[in-house]
Design a protein around this motif. Structure first.
Motif, PDB file in Angstrom:
ATOM      1  N   MET A 185       0.833  -1.196   0.000  1.00  0.00           N
ATOM      2  CA  MET A 185       0.000   0.000   0.000  1.00  0.00           C
ATOM      3  C   MET A 185       0.871   1.251   0.000  1.00  0.00           C
ATOM      4  O   MET A 185       1.929   1.278   0.582  1.00  0.00           O
ATOM      5  CB  MET A 185      -0.866   0.015   1.253  1.00  0.00           C
ATOM      6  N   SER A 186       0.404   2.267  -0.675  1.00  0.00           N
ATOM      7  CA  SER A 186       1.181   3.491  -0.720  1.00  0.00           C
ATOM      8  C   SER A 186       0.258   4.660  -0.990  1.00  0.00           C
ATOM      9  O   SER A 186      -0.795   4.516  -1.588  1.00  0.00           O
ATOM     10  CB  SER A 186       2.204   3.370  -1.844  1.00  0.00           C
ATOM     11  N   TYR A 187       0.666   5.831  -0.518  1.00  0.00           N
ATOM     12  CA  TYR A 187      -0.090   7.031  -0.844  1.00  0.00           C
ATOM     13  C   TYR A 187       0.500   7.724  -2.069  1.00  0.00           C
ATOM     14  O   TYR A 187       0.061   8.781  -2.440  1.00  0.00           O
ATOM     15  CB  TYR A 187      -0.103   7.985   0.346  1.00  0.00           C
ATOM     16  N   THR A 188       1.560   7.152  -2.645  1.00  0.00           N
ATOM     17  CA  THR A 188       2.183   7.788  -3.806  1.00  0.00           C
ATOM     18  C   THR A 188       1.422   7.376  -5.068  1.00  0.00           C
ATOM     19  O   THR A 188       0.996   6.231  -5.197  1.00  0.00           O
ATOM     20  CB  THR A 188       3.662   7.392  -3.926  1.00  0.00           C
ATOM     21  N   PRO A 189       1.251   8.316  -5.991  1.00  0.00           N
ATOM     22  CA  PRO A 189       0.327   8.089  -7.097  1.00  0.00           C
ATOM     23  C   PRO A 189       0.936   7.543  -8.385  1.00  0.00           C
ATOM     24  O   PRO A 189       0.190   7.192  -9.298  1.00  0.00           O
ATOM     25  CB  PRO A 189      -0.210   9.503  -7.356  1.00  0.00           C
ATOM     26  N   HIS A 190       2.253   7.466  -8.500  1.00  0.00           N
ATOM     27  CA  HIS A 190       2.826   7.222  -9.822  1.00  0.00           C
ATOM     28  C   HIS A 190       2.603   5.807 -10.325  1.00  0.00           C
ATOM     29  O   HIS A 190       2.792   4.831  -9.607  1.00  0.00           O
ATOM     30  CB  HIS A 190       4.336   7.495  -9.815  1.00  0.00           C
ATOM     31  N   ARG A 206       6.604   6.974 -13.768  1.00  0.00           N
ATOM     32  CA  ARG A 206       7.952   6.928 -13.214  1.00  0.00           C
ATOM     33  C   ARG A 206       9.000   6.900 -14.343  1.00  0.00           C
ATOM     34  O   ARG A 206       9.970   7.664 -14.297  1.00  0.00           O
ATOM     35  CB  ARG A 206       8.081   5.665 -12.344  1.00  0.00           C
ATOM     36  N   LEU A 238      -5.211  -2.056  10.005  1.00  0.00           N
ATOM     37  CA  LEU A 238      -4.773  -0.879  10.759  1.00  0.00           C
ATOM     38  C   LEU A 238      -5.864  -0.439  11.730  1.00  0.00           C
ATOM     39  O   LEU A 238      -5.603  -0.195  12.914  1.00  0.00           O
ATOM     40  CB  LEU A 238      -4.427   0.263   9.797  1.00  0.00           C
ATOM     41  N   GLU A 277       5.587  -4.871  10.606  1.00  0.00           N
ATOM     42  CA  GLU A 277       5.057  -5.110   9.260  1.00  0.00           C
ATOM     43  C   GLU A 277       3.969  -4.093   8.913  1.00  0.00           C
ATOM     44  O   GLU A 277       3.284  -3.583   9.792  1.00  0.00           O
ATOM     45  CB  GLU A 277       4.476  -6.527   9.179  1.00  0.00           C
ATOM     46  N   ARG A 278       3.818  -3.844   7.626  1.00  0.00           N
ATOM     47  CA  ARG A 278       2.825  -2.858   7.207  1.00  0.00           C
ATOM     48  C   ARG A 278       1.416  -3.447   7.326  1.00  0.00           C
ATOM     49  O   ARG A 278       1.227  -4.658   7.239  1.00  0.00           O
ATOM     50  CB  ARG A 278       3.098  -2.382   5.784  1.00  0.00           C
ATOM     51  N   LEU A 279       0.461  -2.555   7.526  1.00  0.00           N
ATOM     52  CA  LEU A 279      -0.923  -2.981   7.716  1.00  0.00           C
ATOM     53  C   LEU A 279      -1.803  -2.358   6.642  1.00  0.00           C
ATOM     54  O   LEU A 279      -1.684  -1.168   6.359  1.00  0.00           O
ATOM     55  CB  LEU A 279      -1.421  -2.532   9.100  1.00  0.00           C
ATOM     56  N   GLU A 318      -5.633  -1.079   5.425  1.00  0.00           N
ATOM     57  CA  GLU A 318      -6.493  -0.185   6.208  1.00  0.00           C
ATOM     58  C   GLU A 318      -7.393  -0.952   7.180  1.00  0.00           C
ATOM     59  O   GLU A 318      -7.615  -0.512   8.307  1.00  0.00           O
ATOM     60  CB  GLU A 318      -7.319   0.718   5.283  1.00  0.00           C
TER      61      GLU A 318
END
Lengths: 453, 129, 489
Positions: A1-6, A11, A51, A44-46, A48
């Motif tokens: 998951m990421s908030y970056t849009p590319h 890229r 989270l 570790e990443r969660l 939503e």
């Protein structure tokens, strides 16, 4: 998951425009020896869903005022905040803006800050107020240091009846600035007048007192401030803004600076932060005060507008000669206080203050009549009072037992005042009902037996 | 840029007019131009003793602060009280009503380190500020 | 124009619905002393709809990330995810009191403790503390520790803090607050710390060097390890101003470079909303040598399954905040870090740097770029060409950008670049947004040639145009005062 849009295509196109092959090359300016090999060692990443689940679990491991009936205050209080407050501060237009450096795009926040400053002046009875400070403790410390700079005297006197944490923060700031800090003892819940007169001399730059003080009691402000005036010491009065719905403001007694914690004005307790320091002062300090201030002016077409002003005191212009290093303050919390005060108005705030006063006195009456506790002090109090608990029952044990009954009974004063080891500080806000107060008294009776008058 | 010939100038953009043992000091037209509207001037007390190059006050615009440096050593005989509430005089009349302090200086006051109008003009052009 | 709340006030209105008094009522004057009760209180009187409309209208007069691109250099105006707002409003976080017994606040203590460990890992340092309320507060607290550290070693003559000439103004201001004198270290022609000049400034008076890395020119201080070595050799400590961590989070760690202490701005790097100027959180991280000096209380894991507040620390500088710092800000930052993980954070830095370099590439030729080489998360361009040729300043270009729908970059900072425009796009902005912004700046560069007056008089589309800031100071009006009461017969 990421908030970056590319996307990958984005890229690639961007790398080509920059003229480099791989994203790795972006970090070529970093010597290899300064780089991290591999990834950080983090949990570790969660996603939503996970989270939210994880955070709800953490939140459920706290038992705050929504689960226990709270009589705990000691600087932060379980006051009511109308729903409109959170609705306004949740608006992204406010929450996701920055310090209003560009006034043409920030009129909303600037006007709100101007209104906040005006409201603080009205409450405290002072000439001017800044745009906010981090919290009550740092506001008090900044006030004292400002007055030290103004006075060419290097001693500050603080009443022992001031919030212990504020005194500690004051000590931290004074130590770093090589300013001496002297504590003045209390007598019957308020500052001892005779001790005060001997502590505060013509070597004293300023005095810090609290009104109502940490024990909830009303200091004899006019006597204290009169003495300060005779020896040329200036005064910082720490106050509870909710009490000012009812109490004559410190400005009316001649205070030089009035500071305090604005949490009660629509801000959650939130485990102690973020909070809202406010800072009001006499206009003679307009070139010395810390932090930001907003002024009203006009644009070229004569339209009213607002902008940050008196900026040359600040760190980005005056650097090491700035009057303080503060820049980020608590603008969004100040906005909450603005909305809160507009929603209550003078009658509403007076009613809240009066409800606190009435219920606190009712609670003191019921507890001292029915239980083996007595008021620790005889001085008039506002919404908080200290009780001596029968010495056979340690205060912490009593509090633990009452927690089992669903009450946060108060603050054991011995934690900060060894001499008050068997005293409990009880706060009663407008949210407490008669039933809850009677319930607390009944529970105390269950644990300690009946007593009192 | 106005630069009266009868004044001497510093690298920190003050001017000084020497008249016997009286030295009148202000900031140059160039300096007020760079600062913009002056909103505050902080000056020393009368009777203060100033060493050459010592900071004797500050001048502020809305977004800048500049120190004022004494061009020569002396004692403050007079400060321009009008600047307390008419700071615009510094912009409107930097060499006249916008003066800042009058110093009493020694009869053999050394001015060899100061610049003439021509030298100052060249200095401003070369340093690009 | 939206009137002030005071101007909307109508006597007799009230929005809040408060409970009646359910206990016996006693006159307030009897309880407090009649002289203690106030007679007047000039607060506005409004209905709830008045309040809602007023503040909603004010919100329409405010620019924000949620409305558009906000490339304010040094401020890291990235998107603030909405789920964090929801999480920070959970009762279990908002209602918990900092003076509650530890056993009733384990969830809150866990968040702080976990954040401290996470920040220490990101910093590459021993420990972290969330108490400072903002970046400048973090600097202040850190310098108090630096002062105490030297004194504890009997090294009482270290009274100088070195600060780069490109540093944020808070650095020297914080140093002065701790009684240090400040000396400025010049930059070289590559926009980096001048090592030669630095060497000549080193002696036994140096307490610490404060360095922002990447620096405020958006450039990585590639000699940072040598700088740390020199300072340490001279007996000083290295402070990292972490305002620009967004460039290197997960890529490089200040502790590994040799820094001893740093601050983070959770409201920058870790995406908590700036709130129009706060609340922030200026968490600090320290190496082993400074750890004993951290503010109290510390949160201790004694292995008994509970977290504890710990006060008995002889070397502490003391308390720096009323309680434990901006807890609800930390909740949001914690949620952010947990939702990204280590790989996600690295991608944050990479994308932030990619975006800044893309802007640099697109603006080349249209504006002067004083250091036109790979930058980090922000790029500093200069309007000096526009100023000398067309009399248009960085401020004018900033104002004109508003007409194109963008918030301007930071201008006139860093001080070492004339007519500076400092652009920090952040990682959350798309290529289309960056293109639209660059197109606008390029169009403005053209306007500087063809219609300089249009740029000089901008903005033309905002709710107010340029304000008279001189009048704001000279006719100071920082609070509303009631209009003179007209005498009625």
């Amino acid at each position: 998951m990421s908030y970056t849009p590319h996307t990958d295509a984005d890229r690639d196109a961007m790398l080509a425009a920059i003229g480099i092959e791989s994203p790795e090359n972006l970090f070529d300016p970093l010597p290899a020896s300064a780089r991290l090999s591999g990834l950080l060692s983090l949990p570790e990443r969660l996603d939503e869903i996970s989270l939210v689940h994880h955070m709800r679990d953490l939140a459920s491991r706290n038992a705050g005022a929504s689960r226990l009936v709270s009589f705990l205050g000691a600087g932060l209080y379980d006051h009511f905040s109308p729903a409109v407050v959170d609705a306004v501060i949740s608006r992204g237009e406010f929450a996701t803006s920055y310090t209003p450096y560009q006034p043409e795009l920030s009129q909303g926040m600037l006007q709100a800050i101007y209104e906040f400053q005006s409201l603080v002046c009205a409450l405290t009875g002072m000439d001017m107020a800044n745009a906010s400070m981090y919290d009550g403790a740092t506001a008090a410390a900044e006030a004292a240091l400002m007055l030290v700079d103004a006075a060419n005297r290097r001693q500050v006197v603080v009443a022992r009846s001031v919030h212990p944490h504020y005194r500690q923060v004051l000590q931290t700031y004074c130590t770093a600035a090589d300013v001496s800090l002297v504590e003045c003892p209390y007598g019957d819940g308020v500052t001892d007048a005779q001790e005060f007169r001997s502590s505060v001399t013509d070597a004293t730059a300023c005095v810090v007192v609290q009104y109502p003080n940490f024990f909830g009691c009303l200091e004899d402000l006019s006597a204290l401030l009169n003495h300060c005036q005779t020896v040329g010491a200036r005064t910082v009065v720490v106050t509870d803004p909710v009490s000012l719905g009812l109490l004559k403001p410190p400005g009316a007694y001649g205070a030089d600076v009035v500071v305090g914690e604005g949490q009660g004005l629509g801000c959650p307790i939130g485990f102690g932060g973020p909070l809202l320091g406010f800072f009001a002062f006499k206009s003679e300090f307009q070139r010395r005060f810390p932090g930001r201030i907003v002024g009203m002016t006009q644009d070229g077409s004569g339209r009213r507008g607002f902008t940050m002003t008196l900026r040359t005191r600040e760190q980005d212009i005056r650097r090491e000669r700035a009057t303080s290093n503060i820049c980020t303050n608590e603008a969004l919390v100040a906005l909450a206080a603005n909305v809160y005060l507009c929603s209550l108005g003078p009658r509403g705030l007076r009613q809240v203050a009066d409800l606190c006063l009435q219920k606190a006195h009712y609670a003191a009456d019921v507890l001292t009549k029915e239980c083996s506790v007595k008021l620790a002090f005889g001085a008039p109090f506002f919404k908080e009072f200290a009780l001596y608990v029968d010495t056979r029952t340690p205060v912490h044990d009593l509090c633990r037992a009452l927690r089992g009954d669903g009450y946060l009974a108060g603050y054991p004063l011995g934690d900060a005042y060894p001499e008050l080891h068997n005293a409990l500080l009880v706060a009663v806000t407008e949210k407490r009902t008669r039933e809850q107060i009677d319930g607390l008294a009944a529970a105390v009776v269950r644990h300690m037996g009946r007593g009192g008058a | 840029m106005e630069l009266p010939d009868d004044l001497l100038y510093t690298r920190t953009h003050e001017w000084v007019r020497l008249d016997g043992t009286t030295a009148t000091v202000g900031i140059t037209d160039h300096a007020q131009c760079e600062l913009g509207d002056v909103v505050y001037v902080e000056l020393p007390d009368q009777g203060a003793t100033l060493e050459r190059d010592a900071v004797f006050g500050t001048v502020e615009s809305v977004k800048a602060v500049s120190d004022l440096y004494a061009p020569v050593s002396g004692t403050v005989a007079e400060v321009n009280g009008a600047l307390a509430d008419q700071t615009e005089l510094v912009n409107q009349s930097p060499y006249g009503e916008g003066w800042m302090v009058r110093l009493t200086v020694a009869p053999d006051c050394d001015t060899s380190h100061l610049m003439s109008a021509q030298e100052y003009e060249r200095y401003v052009q070369e340093s690009g500020h | 124009m939206e009137p002030l709340v005071f101007e909307k006030s109508v006597s007799g209105r009230i929005a809040a619905r408060l409970p009646d008094c359910d206990v016996p009522h006693v006159d307030a004057g009897d309880l407090l002393g009649s002289g203690s009760v106030r007679e007047t209180l000039d607060l506005p009187e409004m209905s709830e709809l008045d309040v809602v409309r007023h503040f909603t209208r004010l919100s329409h007069r405010n620019y924000a990330i949620d409305l558009g691109f906000y490339p304010l250099g040094s401020c890291t105006m990235k998107y603030n995810p909405k789920v964090h707002e929801m999480l920070a409003r959970l009762d279990g976080f908002t209602d918990v009191h900092p003076l509650q017994p530890e056993e009733t606040a384990q969830g809150a203590l866990t968040v702080i403790h976990a954040m401290e460990r996470i920040l220490a890992e990101i910093a590459g340092m021993e420990a972290a503390c969330l108490q400072p309320a903002a970046g400048a507060h973090g600097e202040l607290v850190s310098l108090m520790m630096v002062r105490q550290y030297h004194r504890s070693r009997g090294d009482t003559d270290r009274n100088v803090i070195l600060v780069a000439d490109s540093a944020h103004g808070t650095n020297p201001a914080s140093a002065a607050r701790c009684g240090f004198s400040v000396r400025s270290v010049p930059s070289n022609d590559r926009g980096l710390t001048d090592l030669g000049a630095l060497r000549s400034m080193l002696d036994g008076s140096v307490a610490a060097l404060m360095l922002t890395n990447p620096n405020t020119l958006g450039l990585f201080e590639s000699d940072v390890q040598e700088i740390c070595r020199l300072i340490h050799e001279a007996g000083g400590l290295m402070y990292c101003d972490g305002a620009n961590m967004n460039a290197i989070v997960g890529v490089a760690r200040p502790g590994d470079m040799g820094f001893d202490v740093m601050h983070f701005n959770l409201h920058k790097t870790f995406s908590t909303p700036h709130g129009g100027g706060g609340p922030g959180c200026g968490a600090i991280a320290v190496g082993r040598e400074l750890e004993p000096f951290l503010p109290v209380p510390r949160i201790a894991d004694r292995g008994d399954g509970q977290l504890h507040l710990e006060y008995g620390r002889p070397h502490t500088i003391g308390r720096a905040h009323s309680f434990y710092g901006a807890f609800l800000v930390a909740v949001r930052a914690y949620a952010y870090i947990r939702s990204l993980g280590a790989a996600g954070l690295r991608q944050v830095a990479e994308t932030a740097v990619l975006n800044a370099n893309y802007v640099r590439a697109r603006l080349r030729g249209h504006y002067e770029i004083p250091h036109d080489r790979t930058c980090m998360h922000e790029v500093v361009i200069s309007a000096s060409r526009q100023k000398s040729r067309h009399g248009v300043r960085a401020l004018d270009i900033s104002k004109r950008l508003m007409d194109y729908g963008f918030h301007p970059p930071t201008n006139y900072f860093p001080l070492v670049v004339p007519e500076a425009l400092m652009i920090e796009p952040t990682e959350t902005e798309s290529r289309e947004t960056l293109d639209a912004f660059c197109d606008a700046l390029i169009a403005i560069a053209r306007e500087c040639e063809t219609e300089p007056d249009l740029v000089r008089s901008a903005p033309h589309t905002t709710v107010v145009s340029r304000l008279d800031e001189t009048a704001a100071v000279k006719q100071l009006n920082v609070r509303w005062t009631p209009p003179e009461q007209e005498t009625s017969v």
